[in-house]
Design a protein around this motif. Structure first.
Motif, PDB file in Angstrom:
ATOM      1  N   ARG A  33       4.538  -1.028   3.243  1.00  0.00           N
ATOM      2  CA  ARG A  33       3.472  -0.844   2.342  1.00  0.00           C
ATOM      3  C   ARG A  33       3.274  -2.545   1.646  1.00  0.00           C
ATOM      4  N   HIS A  34       4.303  -2.952   1.388  1.00  0.00           N
ATOM      5  CA  HIS A  34       4.671  -4.310   0.711  1.00  0.00           C
ATOM      6  C   HIS A  34       4.244  -5.413   1.992  1.00  0.00           C
ATOM      7  N   PHE A  35       4.785  -5.138   3.329  1.00  0.00           N
ATOM      8  CA  PHE A  35       4.415  -5.985   4.208  1.00  0.00           C
ATOM      9  C   PHE A  35       2.716  -6.200   4.168  1.00  0.00           C
ATOM     10  N   PHE A  36       2.302  -5.021   4.512  1.00  0.00           N
ATOM     11  CA  PHE A  36       0.802  -4.798   4.556  1.00  0.00           C
ATOM     12  C   PHE A  36       0.043  -5.460   3.438  1.00  0.00           C
ATOM     13  N   GLY A  37       0.723  -5.153   2.360  1.00  0.00           N
ATOM     14  CA  GLY A  37      -0.033  -5.793   1.205  1.00  0.00           C
ATOM     15  C   GLY A  37      -0.033  -7.244   1.149  1.00  0.00           C
TER      16      GLY A  37
ATOM     17  N   ASP B 295      -1.443  -9.829  -4.961  1.00  0.00           N
ATOM     18  CA  ASP B 295      -0.265  -9.151  -4.252  1.00  0.00           C
ATOM     19  C   ASP B 295      -0.565  -8.229  -3.278  1.00  0.00           C
ATOM     20  N   PHE B 296      -1.812  -7.479  -3.203  1.00  0.00           N
ATOM     21  CA  PHE B 296      -2.009  -6.400  -2.367  1.00  0.00           C
ATOM     22  C   PHE B 296      -3.244  -6.700  -1.362  1.00  0.00           C
ATOM     23  N   GLY B 297      -4.284  -7.393  -1.859  1.00  0.00           N
ATOM     24  CA  GLY B 297      -5.400  -7.592  -1.284  1.00  0.00           C
ATOM     25  C   GLY B 297      -6.270  -6.514  -1.058  1.00  0.00           C
ATOM     26  N   ASP B 298      -6.121  -5.495  -1.631  1.00  0.00           N
ATOM     27  CA  ASP B 298      -6.925  -4.179  -1.920  1.00  0.00           C
ATOM     28  C   ASP B 298      -8.374  -4.617  -2.147  1.00  0.00           C
ATOM     29  N   PRO B 299      -9.402  -4.414  -1.353  1.00  0.00           N
ATOM     30  CA  PRO B 299     -10.793  -4.415  -1.618  1.00  0.00           C
ATOM     31  C   PRO B 299     -11.208  -3.878  -2.857  1.00  0.00           C
ATOM     32  N   GLU B 300     -10.613  -2.867  -3.225  1.00  0.00           N
ATOM     33  CA  GLU B 300     -11.177  -1.906  -4.257  1.00  0.00           C
ATOM     34  C   GLU B 300     -10.720  -2.532  -5.354  1.00  0.00           C
ATOM     35  N   ILE B 301      -9.421  -3.337  -5.606  1.00  0.00           N
ATOM     36  CA  ILE B 301      -9.397  -4.212  -6.546  1.00  0.00           C
ATOM     37  C   ILE B 301     -10.166  -5.074  -7.019  1.00  0.00           C
ATOM     38  N   ALA B 302     -10.835  -5.697  -5.724  1.00  0.00           N
ATOM     39  CA  ALA B 302     -12.034  -6.716  -6.167  1.00  0.00           C
ATOM     40  C   ALA B 302     -13.047  -5.973  -6.589  1.00  0.00           C
ATOM     41  N   THR B 303     -13.530  -4.725  -6.122  1.00  0.00           N
ATOM     42  CA  THR B 303     -14.681  -3.866  -6.723  1.00  0.00           C
ATOM     43  C   THR B 303     -14.462  -3.885  -8.141  1.00  0.00           C
ATOM     44  N   ARG B 304     -13.331  -3.152  -8.438  1.00  0.00           N
ATOM     45  CA  ARG B 304     -12.989  -2.984  -9.934  1.00  0.00           C
ATOM     46  C   ARG B 304     -13.482  -4.236 -10.892  1.00  0.00           C
ATOM     47  N   ILE B 305     -12.812  -5.398 -10.422  1.00  0.00           N
ATOM     48  CA  ILE B 305     -13.106  -6.674 -11.244  1.00  0.00           C
ATOM     49  C   ILE B 305     -14.686  -6.826 -11.162  1.00  0.00           C
TER      50      ILE B 305
END
Length: 482
Positions: free
Chosen positions: A14-18, A263-273
């Motif tokens: 998980r950390h690798f892909f993040g 850290d993780f590049g999750d697009p949903e975090i970008a959406t939250r912002i």
């Protein structure tokens, strides 16, 4: 072994892909928050359109429960002549209906409740139940050959709004938000409003799947506006919190989210912002949108007396015009109450009373403001209703019609559609399509075409497959294009 090297070997999947996705996340954040992200309408359209669009925005007047086409817009004199007669077996071959229909040998044809007349230079046939719509028929394109496979409400509505009968796929408004982007940074690209006729016994449930973004990033989901002075929950600051304090708080939350995104590049975090920022801007834009005190009496009169009541279809139609005027891309109004299985002689009249004048008023208002040319307006439900009776022919107060997917009518206006025409035909009793059939996938392909998008090229890769609104089907109905 050096503990620092050991830690590198023990890094989990998980950390690798993040970590490896960090570049993607930063790019997503830049696209959402950068100064160039909210480019001018012309730049956005130029970047993603496949050819010149006729329409820039859509207002979809979705009539939940399915209006009766043979009662309103599909004139069938033969149906009136055969009132009370059994349905000829030839019409029924291979057909299925909901479990509420009577046995096939007991189905009797039912004449339209009210008379039809021709209107306008186009000579369009419209029932006396829709007197206001009759006045704008020369601006409308009636499609009388719609058909679908779904015979129950929720699957049929999902199909009409997402191209698939089960929940989970992106809806039309989400596809347009994803494909064409925003035209106003201070308002959502895709807005939904719901209404229902008062005291109706046949309201439909408004499921969230009807404005879902499905597997698209969640920032493309429809934003539902409530009735009243606070259309969006938690939009106002709490007591003791002013705009400056709210801005500082959001800045702090944004920094925390940006760190997690890095850290993780999750697009949903970008959406939250991005959604936090949108909510902040909407604190100003939404109250201004909902305040209709500046509208003239002449404009309010177009929509009828219910325009003064928040949450009504009439008020929502006016707000839809205000939204598209301010740059919202897709406005979806959903009005329930058309499911008249045993209340045709009472509740059909109520539905027409509540929706006829606002719908026509919206067309007139858009036209007067020069917005109709590039605003596509759509009116229709998830299917039609049967030419045969549901109930006892001798008990008129309990007359009704069952669900009917095999032929029904929608109308469209503006946005590059030919005005003053009727396209497609059903048979002599409105049972089956006999000329120029239009499937829902064709309808979607045409809608996207009007907005400058090739329906075969607007795709999103999910679980290893490239999906699109029209799945692997659909043809543009070129004969209705202006």
């Amino acid at each position: 072994m050096d503990p620092r090297l050991e830690r590198q070997y023990l890094i989990n999947r998980r950390h690798f892909f993040g970590k490896s996705a960090t570049g993607i996340g930063v790019a997503a954040l830049a696209s959402l928050l950068g100064e160039d992200a909210l480019a001018s309408e012309e730049k956005v359209m130029e970047a993603v359109s496949h050819f010149a669009p006729k329409a820039k925005r859509v207002i979809y007047l979705f009539q939940n429960g399915a209006p009766s086409h043979v009662e309103l817009f599909d004139h069938k004199p033969r149906l009136a002549e055969l009132h009370g007669e059994p349905v000829p077996p030839s019409y029924m071959e291979g057909k299925r209906f909901s479990t509420m229909s009577a046995a096939a040998d007991k189905r009797k044809l039912l004449a339209p409740l009210e008379a039809f007349k021709q209107h306008g230079e186009s000579g369009a046939w419209v029932s006396s139940l829709m007197p206001h719509t009759a006045k704008v028929v020369d601006d409308l394109c009636f499609v009388k050959s719609m058909h679908t496979e779904q015979v129950n409400h929720a699957p049929a509505i999902n199909f009409f709004l997402s191209g698939f009968q089960l929940p989970g796929r992106p809806t039309v408004g989400s596809w347009l938000s994803y494909g064409l982007g925003t035209m106003n940074a201070n308002l959502p690209t895709f807005v939904v409003m719901t209404s229902v006729t008062k005291d109706t016994s046949c309201g439909q449930i408004f499921y969230d799947s009807y404005w879902s973004s499905g597997f698209l990033p969640s920032r493309h989901q429809g934003v539902k506006l409530r009735a009243g002075n606070s259309p969006v929950l938690y939009l106002n600051n709490p007591k003791g919190v002013d705009g400056t304090l709210r801005r500082k708080m959001l800045n702090g939350i944004s920094k925390l989210n940006e760190a997690k995104l890095a850290d993780f590049g999750d697009p949903e975090i970008a959406t939250r912002i991005a959604q936090y920022e949108m909510a902040y801007r909407m604190q100003t834009s939404v109250p201004e949108l909902a305040d209709i005190s500046g509208e003239s009496k002449a404009t309010l009169d177009l929509y009828g007396p219910q325009v003064h009541e928040p949450g009504t279809f009439a008020r929502n139609c006016l707000l839809a015009r205000r939204l598209v005027e301010r740059g919202t891309r897709f406005v979806q109004l959903m009005h329930a109450g058309w499911d008249q299985h045993n209340s045709l002689t009472t509740e059909l009249y109520n539905q027409c009373r509540d929706t006829d004048q606002p719908s026509a008023g919206l067309i007139t208002d858009l036209k007067q403001r020069g917005l109709l040319d590039d605003t596509l307006v759509i009116w229709g439900g998830e299917f039609g209703r049967t030419p045969f009776l549901q109930g006892d022919i001798s008990n008129r107060p309990k007359w009704g019609r069952d669900h009917h997917p095999y032929a029904f009518t929608v109308w469209m206006a503006g946005g590059g559609v030919k005005p003053g025409i009727s396209y497609g035909e059903s048979d002599d009793i409105g049972f089956n399509v006999t000329k120029d059939p239009v499937h829902i996938h064709d309808f979607h392909a045409t809608l996207l075409h009007l907005l400058g998008v090739d329906h075969e090229k607007l795709t999103f890769k999910f679980q290893g497959r490239h999906y699109r609104l029209t799945d692997v089907h659909g043809h543009v109905v070129k004969d209705i294009l202006a």
